[in-house]
Each structure stands twice: as C-alpha cells, then as structure tokens.
Design a protein around this motif. Structure first.
Motif, short mmCIF file in Angstrom:
data_model
loop_
_atom_site.label_atom_id
_atom_site.label_comp_id
_atom_site.label_asym_id
_atom_site.label_seq_id
_atom_site.Cartn_x
_atom_site.Cartn_y
_atom_site.Cartn_z
N ARG A 43 0.20 7.82 -8.54
CA ARG A 43 1.51 7.27 -8.90
C ARG A 43 1.89 7.61 -10.34
N ARG A 91 4.13 -3.95 -9.13
CA ARG A 91 5.45 -3.37 -8.87
C ARG A 91 5.36 -1.87 -8.56
N GLU A 92 4.32 -1.23 -9.06
CA GLU A 92 4.15 0.21 -8.91
C GLU A 92 3.46 0.61 -7.60
N ILE A 93 2.95 -0.38 -6.86
CA ILE A 93 2.19 -0.12 -5.63
C ILE A 93 2.91 -0.80 -4.47
N TRP A 94 3.43 -0.02 -3.54
CA TRP A 94 4.28 -0.58 -2.49
C TRP A 94 3.61 -1.72 -1.73
N TRP A 95 2.34 -1.60 -1.41
CA TRP A 95 1.68 -2.63 -0.61
C TRP A 95 1.29 -3.86 -1.43
N ARG A 97 3.56 -5.27 -3.55
CA ARG A 97 4.82 -5.90 -3.96
C ARG A 97 4.95 -7.34 -3.49
N TRP A 101 6.69 -10.68 -5.40
CA TRP A 101 7.60 -11.69 -4.83
C TRP A 101 7.03 -13.10 -5.03
#
Length: 136
Positions: A43, A91-95, A97, A101
C-alpha cells in the motif's frame, strides 16, 4: 512520497507515502510490526523503528517523546500517535475499515485511548513474568 531522509542528508532511498514507526526494543511491538509490514508495504506504507535517529528529526520529537507510543506519519506531514495511529493506519487497509467506523462512534476514542495506554504500559510484560501486575 516521504522518505526517512527528508530532514537528513543520508540517502537510503526508502520512500513511502506514509510510515508506521514502532519501538524496536519492545518484543511485542516488533512482533506486531513484522506482522503488519507485509500488509502495509504493498500500500506504499513503510515500517521503521522509532529508534532510527532520522525519525526524531522527521517528527520534530525528542527520543523520550518518541518512545511513549506508536507513531504513524502520512506524506502530507500529518502525524498520529497511540490509538489515533492505529485508526489512521486502519483507514489504509480496506478490511480494517470496520475499526475506523467503530472508532467514529460517540465516546469510542476515549475508550480506545485508554485501551491503548493500558496495553502500552504492559507491553514489556508480554510473554514474560510481569513486574507490573501487582501494581495495576
């Protein structure tokens, strides 16, 4: 992109769009860094020890300040520490996220800050007999 040499003249060519800085003298921290590095590197995010002399200059912090918590630095100069660093990294890692939240829920950041501080205070105790247990 930022490099660990933005403020220093030595040119190792280590560029990234962000950096996670960890305490390399802590076995727990080092284990986490080794686990997360292969996730961050694709990333465009680097992982480096807080003890690297260039890190203090890059962040404008003294060694004593640096070693109090995990640091996450983005290429725009935004710097996060502790639980906020973990959220920024998520925030930088989709899984990851979902963690972002959860952190955004009212009242959650103070809980995450307290949890981070509790873990950080005991991080030297992982996988060994803890001298601090009786003092908690």
């Amino acid at each position: 992109m930022i490099t660990l040499v933005d403020e220093i003249t030595d040119r190792k060519g280590r560029q990234a769009r962000g950096w996670l800085f960890f305490d390399a003298e802590c076995r727990f921290c080092t284990r986490i860094a080794r686990w997360i590095a292969p996730i961050l590197l694709p990333r465009g995010l680097g992982v480096a020890p807080l003890q690297d002399p260039r890190v203090g200059a890059l962040l404008g912090m003294k060694r004593e300040e640096l070693l109090t918590e995990l640091r996450f630095l983005l290429s725009d100069g935004t710097n996060f520490g502790g639980a906020r660093a973990v959220v920024a990294m998520a925030r930088e890692i989709w899984w990851a996220r979902a963690f972002v939240w959860i952190a955004a829920l009212p009242g959650m950041m103070p809980v995450l800050d307290a949890a981070y501080k509790w873990i950080a205070a005991r991080r030297g105790c992982v996988s060994q007999t803890c001298e601090l247990r009786g003092r908690s």
